[in-house]
Enzyme design. Structure first.
Site, PDB file in Angstrom:
ATOM      1  N   GLN A   1       0.990  -1.244  -0.080  1.00  8.26           N
ATOM      2  CA  GLN A   1       0.050  -0.024  -0.032  1.00  8.26           C
ATOM      3  C   GLN A   1       0.956   1.322   0.122  1.00  8.26           C
ATOM      4  O   GLN A   1       0.597   2.422  -0.692  1.00  8.26           O
ATOM      5  CB  GLN A   1      -0.679  -0.031   1.230  1.00  8.26           C
ATOM      6  CG  GLN A   1      -2.166   1.177   1.258  1.00  8.26           C
ATOM      7  CD  GLN A   1      -3.074   1.142   0.221  1.00  8.26           C
ATOM      8  OE1 GLN A   1      -3.260   0.143  -0.309  1.00  8.26           O
ATOM      9  NE2 GLN A   1      -3.483   2.501  -0.070  1.00  8.26           N
TER      10      GLN A   1
ATOM     11  N   HIS B   1     -14.186  -0.658  -6.653  1.00  4.52           N
ATOM     12  CA  HIS B   1     -14.066  -1.054  -5.167  1.00  4.52           C
ATOM     13  C   HIS B   1     -15.228  -1.513  -4.528  1.00  4.52           C
ATOM     14  O   HIS B   1     -16.168  -0.990  -3.941  1.00  4.52           O
ATOM     15  CB  HIS B   1     -13.273   0.354  -4.561  1.00  4.52           C
ATOM     16  CG  HIS B   1     -12.714  -0.162  -3.016  1.00  4.52           C
ATOM     17  ND1 HIS B   1     -11.346  -0.186  -2.663  1.00  4.52           N
ATOM     18  CD2 HIS B   1     -12.996  -0.659  -1.870  1.00  4.52           C
ATOM     19  CE1 HIS B   1     -11.263  -0.579  -1.667  1.00  4.52           C
ATOM     20  NE2 HIS B   1     -12.305  -0.827  -1.146  1.00  4.52           N
TER      21      HIS B   1
ATOM     22  N   HIS C   1      -7.765  -2.724   1.758  1.00 10.68           N
ATOM     23  CA  HIS C   1      -6.961  -3.681   1.203  1.00 10.68           C
ATOM     24  C   HIS C   1      -6.087  -4.633   2.275  1.00 10.68           C
ATOM     25  O   HIS C   1      -5.971  -5.748   1.801  1.00 10.68           O
ATOM     26  CB  HIS C   1      -6.460  -3.371  -0.064  1.00 10.68           C
ATOM     27  CG  HIS C   1      -7.161  -3.078  -1.183  1.00 10.68           C
ATOM     28  ND1 HIS C   1      -7.758  -3.875  -2.065  1.00 10.68           N
ATOM     29  CD2 HIS C   1      -7.027  -1.589  -1.601  1.00 10.68           C
ATOM     30  CE1 HIS C   1      -8.261  -3.231  -3.093  1.00 10.68           C
ATOM     31  NE2 HIS C   1      -8.063  -1.974  -2.878  1.00 10.68           N
TER      32      HIS C   1
ATOM     33  N   VAL D   1      -6.251   7.084  -2.828  1.00 11.97           N
ATOM     34  CA  VAL D   1      -5.539   6.112  -2.575  1.00 11.97           C
ATOM     35  C   VAL D   1      -5.510   6.215  -1.059  1.00 11.97           C
ATOM     36  O   VAL D   1      -4.832   7.261  -0.446  1.00 11.97           O
ATOM     37  CB  VAL D   1      -4.093   6.263  -2.908  1.00 11.97           C
ATOM     38  CG1 VAL D   1      -3.284   4.973  -2.646  1.00 11.97           C
ATOM     39  CG2 VAL D   1      -4.140   6.013  -4.637  1.00 11.97           C
TER      40      VAL D   1
ATOM     41  N   GLU E   1     -15.443   5.593  -6.486  1.00 11.59           N
ATOM     42  CA  GLU E   1     -14.540   4.384  -7.107  1.00 11.59           C
ATOM     43  C   GLU E   1     -15.693   3.451  -7.495  1.00 11.59           C
ATOM     44  O   GLU E   1     -15.915   2.368  -6.405  1.00 11.59           O
ATOM     45  CB  GLU E   1     -13.689   3.954  -6.127  1.00 11.59           C
ATOM     46  CG  GLU E   1     -12.635   4.640  -5.718  1.00 11.59           C
ATOM     47  CD  GLU E   1     -11.285   4.168  -4.860  1.00 11.59           C
ATOM     48  OE1 GLU E   1     -11.518   3.054  -4.640  1.00 11.59           O
ATOM     49  OE2 GLU E   1     -10.151   4.915  -4.959  1.00 11.59           O
TER      50      GLU E   1
END
Length: 269
Positions: A148, A243, A185, A177, A240
């Protein structure tokens, strides 16, 4: 000069002298009081500044302690047998311990890994989409803290290359991000799914037939579109349409029916 007139003048001189003495005394006392007051005010000002500084330090320390507690609680919930494990909230205000790794990871098509507890649901969703004539793939699943960080730094560098200052590049990057340590994640419960017919991670991804199908059916498999439109003020992340986050079938259906983000759902429950 007669004696009466002399006595009157003498009295006047004495009174004038006495009055002058009183005035001088008051002036001296006033001067001393003014100096004393200024010194007291200065001491009070310094004391207030020190108090404010200490208060700020105490608040920062408390915030750090609260953050550490949230971090530990999030990791514990994810790793537990509690029915709410899949509802663990991870975002900038609810960070995840940087050392957290799902106890069991399952590799899915394309070589990506996800938390084993939701792998079957994800594969079923992808298989059903394929049977419906759609073509999609998981472009990102579980990411370690280090991965990440690489993604964040790469994206930030792209902004800098476009002429942004490092500070502005940082602000732009975190809109899309997650800051390392705050990414879903890292839980293994989030996946980025793309249409094979459109290869860009931008809003147009949401116009593909694959994303339209996912948005309509993902809750049936326990997933939600994690960062929907017009909710960035709550999620901290821009829209997004790729996602998806596993939250369990019951929660997914309730969130979808009521237009709730995970932040709103967790807060309400």
């Amino acid at each position: 000069m007669n004696k009466a007139l002399f006595r009157d003048r003498a009295k006047k001189l004495v009174l004038t002298g006495a009055l002058a003495g009183v005035i001088a005394g008051v002036a001296i006392t006033s001067g001393i009081s003014s100096i004393t007051l200024k010194k007291a005010e200065k001491k009070l000002e310094i004391s207030n500044a020190k108090l404010q500084e200490q208060t700020k330090k105490n608040e920062e320390l408390q915030a750090e302690l609260d953050r550490e507690e949230v971090t530990e609680n999030t990791a514990e919930l994810l790793a537990s047998d509690d029915d709410r494990w899949c509802l663990a909230l991870v975002n900038e205000k609810h960070p995840l311990d940087t050392s957290y790794v799902p106890a069991n990871l399952t590799e899915i098509s394309g070589g990506k890994q996800v938390d084993s507890r939701m792998a079957d649901s994800l594969n079923k969703m992808l298989d059903d989409a394929k049977n419906a004539g759609l073509s999609m793939y998981v472009t990102s699943g579980y990411r370690s803290y280090e991965k990440q960080r690489d993604v964040f730094n790469t994206t930030m560098q792209d902004w800098i290359n476009q002429g942004y200052t490092p500070l502005n590049a940082y602000d732009e990057t975190k809109k899309s991000v997650a800051i390392p340590g705050t990414s879903e994640h890292a839980t293994g419960l989030a996946v980025d799914i793309m249409s094979t017919k459109y290869g860009e991670l931008d809003e147009k991804q949401g116009d593909t037939e694959e994303q339209k199908w996912l948005m309509e059916h993902c809750s049936e498999y326990g997933f939600v579109l994690r960062f929907p439109q017009d909710k960035s003020d709550i999620t901290g992340i821009v829209y997004e349409p790729w996602h998806y986050r596993y939250v369990g079938v019951d929660a997914a259906k309730e969130m979808t029916e009521n237009g709730l983000t995970l932040e709103e759902y967790v807060s309400a429950n």
